[in-house]
Scaffold this active site. Structure first.
Site, short mmCIF file in Angstrom:
data_model
loop_
_atom_site.label_atom_id
_atom_site.label_comp_id
_atom_site.label_asym_id
_atom_site.label_seq_id
_atom_site.Cartn_x
_atom_site.Cartn_y
_atom_site.Cartn_z
N GLU A 96 3.00 -6.72 0.72
CA GLU A 96 4.19 -7.45 0.34
C GLU A 96 4.68 -6.84 -0.97
O GLU A 96 4.11 -7.07 -2.02
CB GLU A 96 3.92 -8.94 0.14
CG GLU A 96 5.20 -9.72 -0.14
CD GLU A 96 5.02 -10.92 -1.05
OE1 GLU A 96 5.97 -11.72 -1.16
OE2 GLU A 96 3.95 -11.07 -1.65
N ASP A 133 -0.89 -9.85 -0.85
CA ASP A 133 0.16 -10.61 -1.52
C ASP A 133 0.56 -9.98 -2.85
O ASP A 133 -0.27 -9.46 -3.58
CB ASP A 133 -0.35 -12.04 -1.76
CG ASP A 133 0.68 -12.93 -2.42
OD1 ASP A 133 1.75 -13.12 -1.82
OD2 ASP A 133 0.40 -13.43 -3.53
#
Length: 596
Positions: free
Chosen positions: A333, A290
């Site tokens: 990401e 993330d």
């Protein structure tokens, strides 16, 4: 444990030493790293038991002979001024259900996996289909009482649903322990502890094992950037900023959480050990990491420059994970244009296998939010992605972030009234399927959910009682099966010969045509993203002898207007002549010798 490696950020197995561990004779050892503490005690069975310093003075430990798995414990960490704070174990393997927060004694290696075949044959899928169903375990389905299903209870129905729906991988939003449901798991307090919301660590292993037995891979959303502020967790762990930066200018993230200080070797070893633990202990097949943008650049702001320590940490961690798990999938990401994200570390890259193509996502959704009469001017929003696609190995995401916070769901984003949204969404998903790159779709999108995702409620499964939603699910399922079984849609995703624009200059008519190829087949996709019929559209294709219509997004069985027996095209000399319904797409299988 290699202590020099721990301090220099080279260790991937710190959890073998730190935390609570059983000995060979049934005793349990509790160890924690607290170099700046005045002293540390173990709180166990309502008793405060002083812990002894180890040789170098930075670790504290105690041995108990009467420890029972499932017993709660925490550490009371004293500062020099005599004040103290009770903390859960940073390396604890299980925790209480929120709002309780103590660690639980948890035995390891209690579960026997039955997924040997899967583990031996899994790959990173670079030349194979990778169709990911992203989901939040607590709001996929709920019991009639509103309670969560346990990991073990959801295993079989989830495996059956993914198989039926045409997904060969599932990605769980973070399942490491977190105090606030609304954080969706992105603000962690237990980096080695599966959340107790859905059961025990062994039950999570059972879930993954069951999915593997159904030939479904499992990816974990992993958070190496920041952690929750809660005083009982990592924040000011030993009375000082042990895991975080001491200055708020870089220490507090945009989400109000604490940023990890990636320049510290002890922090690197902690995060690397956590990442390795999920892959090793639970048989996860990969990690989606993330907010990598916030590690590449200070606070995610390019103007503040590259965070060299964090970039170096990513390279070290990814290299080490690949050495230990060569076939694990590492996904970033990352919304930046920082070069080499999916380049190997040996070549100077960050070492990820895939990077989310957030540019593709934004351009595609913005295009379909436009009124049809405005799409001519923005025609090349759908062609721009192929201008930079060769820079990285991209994955196309329509994730949870796109269906919350007032953004509307994917189907709801389609321009126009209710009935007009469905044909556009079907055509858009075909465009996604034929575009190079691996795929990710968030739960609920496959039934054209129109209510934004809410972690407190299950998906609106009752929508499937409405024919237009049920037929949308049928379309998505059949499209996914085509993607999984036609090599042209995945074999050459990252090779120049895998994709060709056949027509990308029909701005006024809003028509697009492209070709996907593999060693076995050639598939052409033709789209009309306008609101008018386009009859007698001519697509030049030399030497085409046979054309098979694999899928039409506007077939009646999908609540469209075209009969499956209706002739939508005819083969002429060196060309295919098509009649294109509004907001539709066709997928055609061409004879192998056909040339654009």
């Amino acid at each position: 444990m290699d202590f020099y490696g721990f301090y220099t950020g080279q260790v991937f197995d710190a959890c073998q030493y730190l935390g609570a561990h059983s000995g060979s004779s049934g005793e349990f050892f509790f160890r924690t790293f607290a170099p700046n503490a005045a002293h540390v005690s173990l709180l166990y069975h309502e008793k405060e038991l002083p812990m002894a310093k180890t040789a170098d003075g930075n670790f504290y430990e105690i041995m108990l002979t009467d420890t029972i798995p499932g017993t709660v414990y925490e550490y009371r960490i004293y500062r020099a001024d005599g004040r103290w704070t009770d903390h859960c174990d940073p390396y604890g393997f299980a925790m209480e259900l929120r709002p309780a927060h103590r660690s639980l004694v948890s035995g390891r290696n209690n579960y026997t996996f039955h997924d040997e075949k899967w583990m031996q044959t899994r790959t990173i899928c670079q030349d194979r289909p990778l169709n990911i169903y992203e989901m939040h375990l607590g709001s996929w389905r709920r019991k009639g009482s509103g309670e969560w299903y346990r990991y073990s209870e959801i295993a079989e129905p989830l495996a059956e649903y993914l198989t039926e729906s045409g997904y060969n991988y599932v990605e769980f939003l973070p399942v490491s322990e977190h105090p606030c449901d609304e954080s969706w798991g992105y603000q962690n307090t237990g980096f080695f502890a599966p959340t107790a919301r859905y059961g025990t660590p062994d039950e999570l292993k059972q879930l993954i094992d069951k999915l593997h037995q159904h030939d479904i891979g499992v990816i974990l959303d992993f958070v190496p950037v920041h952690f929750a502020l809660d005083a009982y967790a990592l924040s000011n762990y030993d009375g000082t900023s042990l895991y975080e930066y001491p200055h708020s200018a870089v220490g507090i993230s945009e989400w109000g959480s604490c940023n990890f200080m990636h320049s510290r070797g002890e922090v690197r070893s902690f995060l690397q050990s956590s990442a390795n633990y999920w892959l090793e202990e639970f048989h996860f097949d990969g990690l989606r990491m993330d907010a990598i943008s916030n590690m590449i650049y200070w606070q995610g702001d390019r103007k503040r420059g590259v965070n060299g320590n964090a970039v170096d940490f990513l390279k070290t961690m990814n290299r080490g994970l690949k050495e230990r798990h060569p076939n694990c999938i590492l996904i970033a990401e990352d919304s930046t244009d920082f070069p080499g994200v999916t380049l190997s570390t040996d070549q100077g890259g960050l070492g990820f296998d895939y990077k989310w193509d957030l540019g593709w996502m934004h351009d595609t959704l913005e295009y379909f939010q436009l009124p049809p009469e405005c799409r001519t001017e923005q025609y090349h929003k759908l062609t721009f992605s192929m201008m930079y696609f060769g820079n990285e190995r991209y994955l196309l995401p329509l994730s949870h972030d796109e269906v919350v916070h007032g953004k509307a769901t994917i189907a709801q984003k389609m321009n126009g009234p209710y009935a007009q949204k469905f044909p556009q969404a079907r055509a858009m998903y075909l465009y996604m399927a034929v575009h190079p790159g691996k795929k990710l779709n968030f739960m609920g999108n496959e039934i054209a959910q129109l209510r934004e995702w809410d972690e407190k409620r299950e998906q609106d499964w009752s929508l499937r009682t409405y024919p237009i939603h049920d037929s949308f699910y049928r379309f998505m399922s059949e499209l996914n099966q085509i993607y999984l079984t036609h090599s042209a849609l995945y074999e050459n995703d990252y090779k120049e010969n895998g994709f060709t624009w056949l027509d990308c200059h029909q701005e006024k008519k809003q028509i697009y045509a492209l070709l996907r190829t593999s060693s076995k087949e050639k598939l052409a996709a033709i789209f009309n993203f306008g609101n008018r019929c386009q009859n007698d559209y001519v697509l030049p294709v030399r030497q085409v002898k046979k054309v098979t219509l694999l899928l039409h997004t506007d077939w009646e069985k999908y609540s469209g207007t075209v009969s499956e027996n209706q002739a939508c095209f005819q083969i002429m000399k060196n060309e295919i002549v098509c009649n294109l319904a509004p907001f539709s797409g066709m997928l055609l299988q061409l004879s192998p010798e056909a040339l654009p």
